[in-house]
Design a protein around this motif. Sequence first.
Motif, PDB file in Angstrom:
ATOM      1  N   TRP A 278      51.020 -19.975 103.714  1.00 48.00           N
ATOM      2  CA  TRP A 278      50.987 -19.020 104.819  1.00 48.00           C
ATOM      3  C   TRP A 278      51.559 -17.653 104.452  1.00 48.00           C
ATOM      4  O   TRP A 278      51.529 -16.731 105.257  1.00 48.00           O
ATOM      5  CB  TRP A 278      51.745 -19.564 106.031  1.00 48.00           C
ATOM      6  N   GLN A 279      52.065 -17.505 103.224  1.00 48.62           N
ATOM      7  CA  GLN A 279      52.742 -16.267 102.874  1.00 48.62           C
ATOM      8  C   GLN A 279      51.790 -15.065 102.852  1.00 48.62           C
ATOM      9  O   GLN A 279      52.142 -13.976 103.309  1.00 48.62           O
ATOM     10  CB  GLN A 279      53.434 -16.403 101.513  1.00 48.62           C
ATOM     11  N   ASP A 280      50.583 -15.267 102.333  1.00 46.50           N
ATOM     12  CA  ASP A 280      49.622 -14.156 102.265  1.00 46.50           C
ATOM     13  C   ASP A 280      49.287 -13.635 103.663  1.00 46.50           C
ATOM     14  O   ASP A 280      49.258 -12.422 103.903  1.00 46.50           O
ATOM     15  CB  ASP A 280      48.334 -14.597 101.562  1.00 46.50           C
ATOM     16  N   GLU A 281      49.029 -14.557 104.574  1.00 44.70           N
ATOM     17  CA  GLU A 281      48.697 -14.155 105.940  1.00 44.70           C
ATOM     18  C   GLU A 281      49.877 -13.451 106.600  1.00 44.70           C
ATOM     19  O   GLU A 281      49.702 -12.461 107.322  1.00 44.70           O
ATOM     20  CB  GLU A 281      48.291 -15.379 106.758  1.00 44.70           C
ATOM     21  N   LEU A 282      51.096 -13.948 106.346  1.00 44.13           N
ATOM     22  CA  LEU A 282      52.286 -13.342 106.930  1.00 44.13           C
ATOM     23  C   LEU A 282      52.440 -11.894 106.482  1.00 44.13           C
ATOM     24  O   LEU A 282      52.910 -11.040 107.242  1.00 44.13           O
ATOM     25  CB  LEU A 282      53.525 -14.149 106.520  1.00 44.13           C
TER      26      LEU A 282
ATOM     27  N   THR B 283      63.524 -11.030 104.387  1.00 39.91           N
ATOM     28  CA  THR B 283      63.488 -12.060 103.343  1.00 39.91           C
ATOM     29  C   THR B 283      62.356 -13.048 103.588  1.00 39.91           C
ATOM     30  O   THR B 283      61.772 -13.568 102.634  1.00 39.91           O
ATOM     31  CB  THR B 283      64.841 -12.789 103.269  1.00 39.91           C
ATOM     32  N   LYS B 284      62.038 -13.321 104.843  1.00 43.80           N
ATOM     33  CA  LYS B 284      60.901 -14.203 105.089  1.00 43.80           C
ATOM     34  C   LYS B 284      59.597 -13.534 104.668  1.00 43.80           C
ATOM     35  O   LYS B 284      58.703 -14.191 104.115  1.00 43.80           O
ATOM     36  CB  LYS B 284      60.829 -14.611 106.558  1.00 43.80           C
ATOM     37  N   LEU B 285      59.482 -12.237 104.904  1.00 44.23           N
ATOM     38  CA  LEU B 285      58.260 -11.538 104.494  1.00 44.23           C
ATOM     39  C   LEU B 285      58.103 -11.513 102.987  1.00 44.23           C
ATOM     40  O   LEU B 285      57.000 -11.673 102.461  1.00 44.23           O
ATOM     41  CB  LEU B 285      58.275 -10.102 105.031  1.00 44.23           C
TER      42      LEU B 285
ATOM     43  N   PHE C  33      57.282  -0.349 108.660  1.00 43.18           N
ATOM     44  CA  PHE C  33      57.716  -1.060 109.867  1.00 43.18           C
ATOM     45  C   PHE C  33      57.613  -2.577 109.725  1.00 43.18           C
ATOM     46  O   PHE C  33      57.882  -3.302 110.680  1.00 43.18           O
ATOM     47  CB  PHE C  33      56.903  -0.597 111.077  1.00 43.18           C
ATOM     48  N   GLY C  34      57.250  -3.085 108.564  1.00 46.08           N
ATOM     49  CA  GLY C  34      57.212  -4.532 108.364  1.00 46.08           C
ATOM     50  C   GLY C  34      58.613  -5.128 108.469  1.00 46.08           C
ATOM     51  O   GLY C  34      59.528  -4.710 107.777  1.00 46.08           O
ATOM     52  N   GLY C  35      58.785  -6.106 109.351  1.00 49.83           N
ATOM     53  CA  GLY C  35      60.089  -6.726 109.539  1.00 49.83           C
ATOM     54  C   GLY C  35      61.083  -5.871 110.280  1.00 49.83           C
ATOM     55  O   GLY C  35      62.267  -6.220 110.364  1.00 49.83           O
TER      56      GLY C  35
ATOM     57  N   LEU D 101      56.315 -10.907 113.571  1.00 44.90           N
ATOM     58  CA  LEU D 101      56.861 -10.678 112.234  1.00 44.90           C
ATOM     59  C   LEU D 101      55.730 -10.762 111.228  1.00 44.90           C
ATOM     60  O   LEU D 101      55.142 -11.826 111.023  1.00 44.90           O
ATOM     61  CB  LEU D 101      57.938 -11.719 111.920  1.00 44.90           C
ATOM     62  N   ASN D 102      55.415  -9.630 110.601  1.00 43.28           N
ATOM     63  CA  ASN D 102      54.365  -9.629 109.584  1.00 43.28           C
ATOM     64  C   ASN D 102      54.461  -8.354 108.770  1.00 43.28           C
ATOM     65  O   ASN D 102      55.217  -7.434 109.097  1.00 43.28           O
ATOM     66  CB  ASN D 102      52.974  -9.773 110.226  1.00 43.28           C
TER      67      ASN D 102
END
Length: 763
Positions: free
Chosen positions: A399-403, A481-483, A604-606, A617-618
């Motif tokens: 799911w990392q790419d989509e996130l 960090t999740k991104l 603006f990511g995160g 969150l993306n």
Amino acid sequence: MTTFNDTVEAAIANPDLEQPYASLGLKDDEYARIKEILGRRPTDAELAMYSVMWSEHCSYKSSKVHLRYFGETTTEEMGSKILAGIGENAGVVDIGDGNAVTFRVESHNHPSYVEPHQGAATGIGGIVRDIMAMGARPIAVMDQLRFGAADAADTSRVLPGVVSGISHYGNCLGLPNIGGETIFDESYAGNPLVNALCVGTLKVEDLKLAFASGLGNKVMLFGSRTGLDGIGGVSVLASDTFEEGAERKLPAVQVGDPFAEKVLIECCLDLYKAGVVVGIQDLGGAGLSCATSELAAAGDGGMEINLDNVPLRAENMRAAEILCSESQERMCAIVRPEDVERFKEICAHWDVPCAEIGEVTNGKHLIIRHRGEVVVDAPAHTIAHEGPVYNRPFARPTWQDELQVFTGVEKPATAEGIKDALLKMISSPALCSRAFITEQYDRYVRGNTVQAKNADAGVLRIDETTNRGVSVSADASGRYTKLDPNTGARLALAEAYRNVAVTGARPVAVTNCLNYGSPENPDVMWQFRESVHGLADGCKELGIPVSGGNVSFYNQTGDEPILPTPVVGVLGVHDDVTKSIGNKLGTVDGAEELYVLGETFDEFGGSIWQQISGAGLNGMPPAIDLANEEKLMEFFQAPELVTAAHDLSEGGLGAAVAEMAIQAGTCVQLDLDSVHEDAFTALFSESASRAIVATQNGVAVQQRAAELGIACVKIGVTCDCGDFVIRHGDLEIAVPLAELSDAWTNTLPELFGHAVGANSVVE
């Protein structure tokens, strides 16, 4: 007397009696390995010791293979000032003039959910004892707190209790709380993070380490008596395996006594001054199991212990309970026979219970007796240092790419829209005033706190003769960090480094507390590995070493892990703290000019705005080039150029300048055309490597920035117009400073004021 062989024979005589190793957290192969080491079935006490010492908390069995990267990336030059590093109770750094500083951050997450007040209080007590064990006087604490959504019902239970626990224990110890963070995110519901940091000071020659050496030297246990609180594996230790009869009621969370710890601090310092301590270890996680096995394993011999000599506060405690109790305010020292009486005299002077419980012996075995019976006979190093080491599977999540696909955020373009956004931002739980929390802490006790309230980093005087001192900051962003776990860890390092730098200090060392979900989840292990590499590589780029740290796994609710949260602490040195830079406007007569150092991009990511506006969150977190952080740090090595400074991070320029204006009661007029072509981006972008400076010498500020290759633009001036004014192109926004202040100030009291008193103190 029952001999050890009698015990072994009794176990052999009952081979069908299954030992509850699985309930103690041991895997089948781990239990088999214990039997292989011993050449037999373990006793109940041995099983208890191995289970707690081979636990994730004590052995780092899932993280060791990745943590080695810190050592692999630390050069000899980077580590030249480290007197004690990874593997010790705390990192110790030589800061010059014969002075050393020790600091560490550690987690007390799960106990703080079960019993918020005592969980957080004993978290402070534990980290303070880590500092004491290095031969240092603790001089300050900090805290990194993370809770579920601010308006969630359980947050109203947990937050007040945690804050009261921290304030009660720290205030009673007489230690200033010089900073920290409080973050809200629904991922922490059911699993709050309570990370406590402590700073201590000592002379270089007074450093103490945890080892047992010298044949015949005595093992002295001193401090509070040992009770039934905080014993790991409660359900098993209370079972028929250890003793037939009624189930025992064991409190899951330790109960702290800060006044006992305050006396213990002074007692330790007197013992060190008298020169009667050869080696020392605090009793924290795993209690005597940890202290005895680690002291023996790090020494040059074995150790014999008699549990009958351990002062107890509960009757009929079993050997396993005595060994695994995590009762607070206890220390274990190695003392020469000729110094024992003097050791006891000093303990008696401070009214600290003290007992001789054993001695250093030949060989490598740890032998423990209880009620005339040998209950443990095992190689000490196998308990302390030969726990299993796992190469857990890890893989980049599907799911990392989509996130990482940025779906955009709403950017109001009208004056009214931008004003509403500003008020929403600064009144949000993410950015609002933390005074409701920090006013419960004593920040200036001991008289050496130079900066604490609303400061970017806590600043402490270490040497009252020379005014040499330190700055300390700790930061993390689970959203970043999740991104991108690698970038997120680097951004946490960059922010802590920048917070220290803007006070005028030169960063010299790093500590960390790495909080993640289950290591048995390949997604989590990938996040962890990426974060370690990001942090280690970042430290190498900046030329500052990791002096130690802590790992906390299994932070999740059900199968849902928390946001990966690498808390990074940075220590910086001031040659003269009287020249440190604050972030308060209006400390000089006349108007001040405001400048932004660093470049602003559409990032603006995160971000906080992404969170507040409901965009989810993306995307990718802000880009980071640590060379730019070094340039900023060098800029602030000339503190005479600026009257105030503030780093830019979450909430961007708008939140930072608003905080400065509110805290000083000083109005400002901003003209942001030169920051970014878009007004909203200029205000709320979270681009890294930026800071705001106030000055009355704008020419000199621009000249120094140019010399260092730092972008520098003037953004406004302080004034007495009564408003917070923002201009960009044809836009003009004026917010009354009083309205801005109310929005920033009232959020937490309205959310949690009713809970204070109801849940904050535990009888």
